[in-house]
Design an enzyme around this catalytic site. Structure first.
Site, short mmCIF file in Angstrom:
data_model
loop_
_atom_site.label_atom_id
_atom_site.label_comp_id
_atom_site.label_asym_id
_atom_site.label_seq_id
_atom_site.Cartn_x
_atom_site.Cartn_y
_atom_site.Cartn_z
N CYS A 168 0.84 -1.16 0.18
CA CYS A 168 0.05 -0.17 0.01
C CYS A 168 0.89 1.26 0.10
O CYS A 168 2.04 1.17 -0.02
CB CYS A 168 -1.06 -0.13 1.05
N ILE A 203 -4.92 -7.47 -0.33
CA ILE A 203 -3.99 -8.85 -0.51
C ILE A 203 -4.53 -9.73 0.30
O ILE A 203 -4.87 -10.80 -0.05
CB ILE A 203 -2.65 -8.56 -0.41
N ILE A 204 -4.60 -9.49 1.75
CA ILE A 204 -5.02 -10.58 2.57
C ILE A 204 -6.46 -9.62 3.57
O ILE A 204 -6.30 -8.47 3.97
CB ILE A 204 -3.91 -10.73 3.66
N GLY A 220 3.16 -3.30 3.19
CA GLY A 220 4.03 -4.49 3.10
C GLY A 220 3.28 -5.68 3.37
O GLY A 220 1.84 -5.60 3.05
N GLU A 221 3.86 -6.57 3.82
CA GLU A 221 3.42 -7.94 4.37
C GLU A 221 3.96 -8.30 5.40
O GLU A 221 5.35 -8.52 5.39
CB GLU A 221 3.26 -8.93 2.85
N ASP A 234 -2.81 -9.05 8.32
CA ASP A 234 -1.50 -9.33 8.68
C ASP A 234 -1.15 -7.86 9.55
O ASP A 234 0.19 -8.12 9.97
CB ASP A 234 -0.61 -9.71 7.62
N SER A 267 9.75 -12.89 -7.04
CA SER A 267 10.82 -12.60 -7.85
C SER A 267 12.01 -13.02 -6.97
O SER A 267 12.22 -13.24 -5.76
CB SER A 267 10.81 -11.31 -8.14
N GLY A 268 13.16 -13.00 -7.81
CA GLY A 268 14.43 -13.46 -7.17
C GLY A 268 15.56 -12.75 -6.52
O GLY A 268 16.65 -12.98 -6.27
#
Length: 641
Positions: free
Chosen positions: A2, A53-54, A80-81, A105, A371-372
């Site tokens: 957000c 998202i959650i 964030g998460e 969360d 992603s990595g």
């Protein structure tokens, strides 16, 4: 994921700033198109844009919470998460009998803050930038995640303290804070050398960033008090005889657990996929939790500058549905002003543009991607990390002999084999390694900057970081430097800003505290060994990633910028941009044009230096003199007061 902002006043005037907060919040509406709210009391006004998202239908923010005897004592705004939010909820219920009002969360953060105070940040596993306002103690608590995945800008002046997820929102507050919008010449010089603005700086002198791994306490009328809670240390734990496989298994298990946690969402999660081992490993683990996983990659029309074929082969090998976006030179040019507007400060990384297009494509199908990012910094993946091996012989020379080698290299003609080796061998690690980017050497920097100041150097940024790593081996010192410079200055800025530009949440499972715990103890020969990088990680992933990827050389993200700037695709555009830019007081534009013509003639590869200047000039035209319209789509998202 957000966007948050706020203003803490020193004169109990927050109620008069609600409309301003709504306006400032609206300019980062792309970060949270699903809902927008503002909240205020006498001292603080908070604005929030939500990307749900959650707990999609609940968990609005700003979120109010308090114990039974002090309802609504705390107010939370959180970007964030938190991936261990389920475990935190259970712990808080078990230890304190905590009662939760939502299933999201964010609430465990504020409940944890009530019971654990500032140390709640050490219990969070995730990416975050958040603000908690204690209405009883009249104290504002601000924090960022350990690696700096989520941004937070700060500005403190006579009118109070402003903060936000994006600098453009804080710029809206400067007048109220009684601050100026003047530029920082030191930050300009640092950017020109490093290709990004290093934390905690921004190009605006009165706006700074809360650094990664820190929190700040702010009281009305006072400046923030900043505390570092996370300082990564690569402390080697040597392998016991016969224990190598156990360590590889430990790495693989940490990654499996991290990806499982990062898959937690009430929306569809996809994955970016390049031709490299890092993103392939993440996608291969993610598909175990979502058999319908969609992967996304991007490339270019020019041969040799695309990993599309390798990524498609990887997607087929793991059983993922795969989507490709090919970017043309014209699309690339047209997108640059828009991308720089989203960035807030310029980042001269050509890979930003293809990332923007693949993120836009992914957003058509999913709301979250994995992603990595972070694997190279944690496990020793950059080719430059091999350099201490090639220069090992110089370490046995006296300081005088090393300086003599440097003087000898100065007399050798450009292009002669061995010149660079002699020059770099004559330097100490602190002198030669700036991190993973350097555009201008001192001679060119002196020529390109009108107000070059020799007292401002890259060591302003690197010296304090090197001072913390004296006991580490050379590769660990380079990793440590990159965690505080390249990773948070380039990699994570583009990961956050460019995906958020498309209202897409990007998650990075390698940058997890439990993954770092297994990576930090790896000895030198488990990073750079057997002629390859990330040796231990490759061994850990032996049964996870397809064989065609496992030992493939690292390419980064190949962008044909060198060819485009010398050819019809970009040369005219670059020249016109330089000539039109009103930055003569900052850059010697004749020298920049000379570099462009040298590049076109093929005598010197100036592509990264030219790109660094071009990105700044476009940024200046957008944010300073208003001569460039980034053509941002005006989305009419509501702001509820």
């Amino acid at each position: 994921m957000c966007g948050l902002l706020g203003m803490l006043t020193g004169d109990a005037s927050a109620a008069t700033l609600v409309e301003l907060a709504g306006q400032a919040s609206h300019c980062m509406r792309h970060r949270g198109p699903d809902d927008a709210l503002t909240w205020n009391d006498d001292d603080l006004v908070l604005g929030f844009n939500r990307l749900s998202i959650i707990d999609i239908d609940h968990s609005p923010q700003p979120l109010l919470w308090g114990p039974p005897d002090q309802p609504d004592r705390y107010v939370l705004a959180f970007n964030g998460e938190i991936y261990n939010y389920i475990e935190l909820r259970e712990q808080l219920q078990r230890e304190f009998g905590a009662v939760f009002q939502t299933g999201g969360d964010g609430e465990p953060i504020v409940v944890g803050f009530h019971h654990w105070g500032p140390q709640v940040v050490t219990r969070l596993r995730g990416m975050f930038a958040f603000a908690v306002w204690d209405t009883v103690e009249k104290t504002l608590f601000l924090a960022r995640d350990p690696f700096g995945i989520k941004p937070l800008y700060l500005a403190t002046g006579p009118g109070g303290t402003g903060f936000g997820s994006e600098k453009k929102s804080v710029l809206e507050m400067l007048g109220t804070l009684q601050l100026s919008d003047g530029l920082d010449p030191r930050a300009i010089e640092h950017y020109t050398v490093l290709q990004y603005v290093p934390e905690p700086e921004s190009l605006h002198a009165d706006i700074r960033r809360l650094e990664s791994g820190t929190y700040a306490t702010v009281r009305p009328g006072q400046a923030p008090e900043v505390t570092r809670y996370f300082n990564p240390r690569f402390t080697v734990r040597p392998f016991a005889r016969g224990s190598e496989q156990a360590r590889y298994d430990e790495i693989a298990q940490a990654l499996r657990d991290s990806v499982a946690k990062h898959m937690r969402a009430d929306v569809t999660v996809g994955s970016f996929l390049s031709g490299g081992i890092d993103s392939t490993a993440i996608a291969a683990l993610a598909i175990q939790h979502n058999p319908d996983l969609i992967t996304f990659t991007t490339g270019f029309e020019r041969d040799g500058y695309s990993e599309v074929d390798v990524a498609a082969e990887s997607a087929e090998a793991i059983g993922a549905r795969h989507i490709v976006k090919v970017v043309s030179p014209q699309e690339y040019i047209e997108a640059i002003p828009k991308i720089i507007w989203y960035l807030d400060d310029p980042v001269a990384d050509p890979a930003l543009v293809p990332l923007y297009f693949v993120a836009a494509e992914a957003r058509k199908h999913v709301k979250v991607v994995l992603s990595g990012e972070g694997a190279d910094e944690l496990f020793g993946g950059y080719t430059i990390y091999k350099e201490p091996l090639s220069l090992k012989g110089f370490d046995r020379l006296s300081p005088g002999l090393r300086r003599a080698a440097g003087r000898l290299s100065d007399r050798i003609p450009e292009g002669t084999r061995g010149k660079s080796l002699l020059h770099r061998g004559s330097l100490t690690l602190e002198e030669r390694y700036y991190g993973n980017a350097r555009s201008f050497d001192d001679d060119r920097l002196r020529r390109v900057l009108r107000n070059y100041n020799p007292a401002w150097t890259h060591t302003d940024v690197t010296a304090p970081i090197y001072a913390q790593s004296r006991e580490m081996d050379p590769v660990a010192r380079m990793q440590h430097l990159d965690l505080f410079t390249w990773l948070r200055g380039d990699i994570l800025v583009k990961a956050d800003k460019i995906t958020m530009a498309n209202s897409l949440e990007l998650r990075v499972p390698f940058l997890d505290k439990e993954v770092f715990a297994v990576a930090e103890g790896l000895p030198f020969d488990q990073k750079i060994s057997h002629g390859t990088t990330k040796y231990a990680l490759r061994k850990a992933l032996d049964q996870i990633v397809p064989p065609h990827v496992l030992h493939r050389k690292k390419l980064g993200f190949p962008v044909p910028l060198r060819h485009w700037l010398a050819g019809p695709e970009m040369y005219d555009w670059a020249r016109e941009t330089i000539v039109a830019s009103d930055t003569d007081h900052i850059f010697d534009k004749q020298f920049v044009l000379q570099m462009l013509d040298e590049h076109r003639a093929g005598t010197v590869d100036n592509s990264r230096r030219i790109w660094t200047v071009l990105c700044f000039m476009i940024w200046y035209g957008i944010f300073v003199d208003g001569s460039i319209d980034p053509q941002i789509e005006q989305r009419d998202y509501p702001v509820r007061l």
